[in-house]
Write a protein that holds these residues in place. Structure first.
Motif, PDB file in Angstrom:
ATOM      1  N   VAL A 577      47.862  55.514  37.373  1.00 14.94           N
ATOM      2  CA  VAL A 577      48.770  54.700  38.213  1.00 14.94           C
ATOM      3  C   VAL A 577      48.211  54.152  39.455  1.00 14.94           C
ATOM      4  N   VAL A 578      47.756  55.399  40.184  1.00  8.67           N
ATOM      5  CA  VAL A 578      46.981  55.144  41.565  1.00  8.67           C
ATOM      6  C   VAL A 578      46.072  54.181  41.244  1.00  8.67           C
ATOM      7  N   ALA A 584      44.631  46.372  41.873  1.00  7.58           N
ATOM      8  CA  ALA A 584      45.374  45.278  41.759  1.00  7.58           C
ATOM      9  C   ALA A 584      45.697  44.656  43.197  1.00  7.58           C
ATOM     10  N   GLY A 585      45.394  45.664  44.278  1.00  9.13           N
ATOM     11  CA  GLY A 585      45.543  44.934  45.574  1.00  9.13           C
ATOM     12  C   GLY A 585      46.750  45.752  46.478  1.00  9.13           C
ATOM     13  N   VAL A 619      51.953  49.200  34.514  1.00  5.34           N
ATOM     14  CA  VAL A 619      51.832  49.289  35.992  1.00  5.34           C
ATOM     15  C   VAL A 619      51.473  47.679  36.775  1.00  5.34           C
ATOM     16  N   THR A 620      50.437  47.160  36.088  1.00  8.83           N
ATOM     17  CA  THR A 620      50.319  45.985  36.810  1.00  8.83           C
ATOM     18  C   THR A 620      51.506  44.728  36.789  1.00  8.83           C
ATOM     19  N   ALA A 621      52.121  45.063  35.353  1.00  8.47           N
ATOM     20  CA  ALA A 621      53.289  44.048  35.250  1.00  8.47           C
ATOM     21  C   ALA A 621      54.471  44.332  36.309  1.00  8.47           C
ATOM     22  N   PRO A 639      43.389  40.457  41.018  1.00  2.00           N
ATOM     23  CA  PRO A 639      44.282  41.325  42.154  1.00  2.00           C
ATOM     24  C   PRO A 639      44.821  40.347  43.298  1.00  2.00           C
ATOM     25  N   VAL A 640      45.713  40.828  44.239  1.00  2.62           N
ATOM     26  CA  VAL A 640      46.149  40.122  45.098  1.00  2.62           C
ATOM     27  C   VAL A 640      45.551  40.408  46.396  1.00  2.62           C
ATOM     28  N   ASP A 641      45.727  39.619  47.686  1.00  4.56           N
ATOM     29  CA  ASP A 641      45.175  39.672  48.770  1.00  4.56           C
ATOM     30  C   ASP A 641      46.025  39.068  49.798  1.00  4.56           C
ATOM     31  N   GLY A 642      45.634  39.022  50.883  1.00  2.00           N
ATOM     32  CA  GLY A 642      46.493  38.460  51.859  1.00  2.00           C
ATOM     33  C   GLY A 642      46.770  36.921  51.767  1.00  2.00           C
TER      34      GLY A 642
END
Length: 653
Positions: A577-578, A584-585, A619-621, A639-642
């Motif tokens: 999970v961690v 994923a960001g 987890v990602t969903a 992955p997401v970012d700003g």
């Protein structure tokens, strides 16, 4: 593993450095070398006694190149010397000039595979109703690379006519086979000594084979022990999934059309199995009248990408669960009530994954929801979007929560034909001594599970169970990926023990049984069998100052068959999970109330299918869906970012 002999003095050992390309594509015009005395050994394509190819199932890549460059940092040659400092200084004097592609040459050649397709039902008939609405979403999982912080060291020494190779590897027999192909040395004269390693992204799957081959060629050329030290990288395939759903206003989904494009770098590998894993994750738990899936593989000027701790199932499951969270929302349901209403036994999903009863999943997600008060939080966060100011620099009011679930799968699909037969051998000797022969690592929690199964099946003590050390005639137990060590291997060991019990007290000892990898029991025409369910609820907020998603709490429920060590399992779940959230960001909250609440239920004595891939997917969903609820708009990629969050907040895809 063969007995390790004392290493030769470091003074007489050659240290190697691999010289790689500095461009993505082109041709090598000239290689200018400095003067090299007897203290240095150079390895180029002309020094390879055997083939200059690394074969991986039905694909192959060049060990070294002297002409065409296919990707950035492609190996060109290797330089060995008696101390690494001298080697690095000499390497700086090597000049390689390239002929780069010009605008007149056009774009780089992109090879596109014939699409893999999967379908059932008639799309035209299923989508003909004028009352149907359409939901279209694109999900992007960007290709990423991972470089281990650990320095990987590989040693090759020759003793008589035996070549000793010391390396960390997830596939020892592939190392031996590749060295045999590139050096033309018979396999029986190559002994692979497996060193410990940590490879969360399967970076030790095929990279050691290439490094060991180069070190072995240098060892033979210089007649001297060699070693290579480097940080090994692993590359993740880039996925783009376009999903189109036809549905009614009451939330019932009628049909779906799914188009997938996979970029695997310069050489597609494991494509057949990757397609099977993707299909298994893309086919929903929820009944459809018609479904079309098309998967196309493309190449690019990037390193080969294949396993990245998974082979597509997690990303596909993530897409499916996130998509249905969106569909539930636009039809007026919360994710829990929509799933409880529409989850049902259906032949479409059974064709890809034969699972436990869906009632078990419904009970599990209901209990999970009650445990974390999901429905109340979901309603509160939905009402939050009616506020004019969603983000405040003083209070993190922008919050979201989401639910995702799926079936856990282990190992390769039943349709995987390209892998060699993977075997394990068990021998019952006198005085209840048992010997196990496998190319898998025989330490850690997986080996404890194997010992426990043998102990119970044959009635012997764990102290009497040993693993065969002499690996000159190494069995090929296959690559230790996709949880094969905790999913497939226990089934093979159990079957071998059953065969021994049939002959025990009938035939004289020793009794030896070898078991090849069977098709997954219970598949019966399905790609996978699953006797485990995974469900997860996640709650997060947007940190208005850092502009990053901050995960507040995670609740996990897992339903399995047999559990060997619950504490080890919980630790593995928590770690998965961690690590998945961080990749994923996401940031993890540091507040004292942060927790990963894990509930495990067990029923039956069957070997359980692994939950790792499914857990990564849910987890990602849940992360994507909760983030979209917090932002009030779709998230373009993982992955997401700003920049991703800003684009989502501004409504830009």
């Amino acid at each position: 593993m063969a007995e390790k002999k004392p290493s030769t003095s470091k003074v007489t050992s050659l240290h190697g450095l691999i010289i790689t390309s500095s461009v993505d594509a082109g041709r090598i015009e000239e290689i200018s070398l400095p003067e090299l005395d007897a203290n240095f050994t150079l390895v180029t394509t002309r020094d390879i006694p055997g083939t200059n190819r690394i074969r991986t199932l039905d694909a192959a890549t060049a060990l070294l190149t002297s002409s065409t460059i296919s990707y950035h940092q492609q190996p060109i040659l290797a330089l060995f010397g008696y101390d690494s400092e001298s080697v690095q200084l000499k390497a700086r004097e090597i000049n390689i000039s390239y002929q780069l592609p010009t605008a007149l040459d056009g774009p780089s050649l992109v090879i596109e595979s014939t699409p893999y397709t999967y379908h059932y039902g008639t799309m035209e008939a299923a989508t003909s109703d004028t009352e149907l609405l359409v939901l279209e979403r694109t999900y992007r999982y960007s290709g990423s690379d991972y470089q281990s912080n650990t320095l990987t060291r590989i040693n090759v020494e020759q003793e008589g006519d035996i070549l000793h190779v010391y390396t960390p590897t997830q596939w020892p027999s592939h190392v031996r086979d590749t060295i045999s192909d590139t050096t033309s040395i018979p396999k029986r004269r190559i002994v692979v000594h497996r060193l410990p390693f940590y490879a969360p992204h399967d970076e030790m799957l095929t990279a050691p084979s290439a490094l060991c081959s180069i070190a072995a060629i240098a060892c033979l050329k210089a007649n001297c022990p060699t070693d290579v030290s480097c940080k090994v990288e692993s590359f993740r395939p880039e996925l783009t999934i376009k999903r189109k759903s036809w549905y009614y206003r009451d939330g019932r989904v009628q049909a779906e059309d799914i188009i997938v494009q996979v970029n695997q770098g310069c050489e597609p590998m494991f494509s057949d199995e990757l397609a099977n894993q993707l299909i298994a994750g893309l086919v929903p738990l929820y009944p459809l009248q018609a479904l079309n899936i098309s998967i196309t593989f493309t190449t690019s000027n990037t390193p080969p990408a294949h396993f990245f701790g998974d082979l597509g199932y997690a990303d596909a499951l993530c897409c499916t669960e996130a998509h249905y969270c969106s569909l539930a929302k636009i039809t007026g349901y919360n994710p829990l009530s929509w799933r409880l209403k529409f989850t049902s036994e259906n032949s479409g999903h059974t064709q890809v994954i034969r699972t436990d009863k869906y009632t078990k999943l419904k009970d599990m997600i209901t209990e999970l929801s009650n445990r974390c008060d999901f429905q109340r939080k979901n309603a509160a966060y939905e009402m939050q979007h009616q506020m004019r100011v969603k983000l405040s620099t003083f209070f993190n009011y922008s919050r979201g929560t989401a639910l995702a679930c799926g079936g856990g799968v282990s190992g390769f699909s039943s349709e995987c034909r390209s892998l060699p037969q993977q075997s394990v051998q068990i021998t019952l000797k006198t005085n209840n001594k048992v010997e196990v022969n496998t190319s898998f690592y025989n330490n850690g929690s997986s080996a404890e599970i194997w010992r426990q199964i043998i102990s119970e099946e044959l009635g012997v003590t764990k102290a009497d169970i040993t693993f065969l050390e002499d690996q000159k005639e190494m069995l090929d137990s296959g690559p230790s990926v996709l949880s094969a060590n905790s999913g497939r291997m226990p089934q093979q060991i159990q079957r071998a023990c059953s065969q021994i019990k049939e002959k025990r007290f009938v035939q004289p000892l020793p009794i030896c049984e070898s078991v090849l990898s069977p098709k997954q029991p219970g598949t019966k025409g399905s790609l996978f069998f699953s006797n485990s369910w995974v469900a997860l609820i996640l709650e997060l907020e947007i940190d208005a100052v850092l502009l990053q998603p901050l995960v507040r709490s995670v609740w996990v429920s897992v339903s399995l068959s047999r559990i060997f060590d619950e504490q080890v399992l919980k630790s593995k779940i928590r770690h998965t999970v961690v690590s998945t959230l961080r990749e994923a960001g996401a940031l993890l909250s540091h507040r004292s109330s942060f927790e990963i609440d894990i509930s495990i239920s067990k029923e039956g004595d069957q070997i359980s299918s692994s939950v790792t891939s499914a857990l990564k997917g849910v987890v990602t969903a849940a992360f994507i869906s909760a983030l979209e609820q917090a932002l009030g708009s779709p998230v373009a990629k993982i992955p997401v970012d700003g920049d991703t969050l800003l684009a989502a907040m501004r409504g830009k895809p």
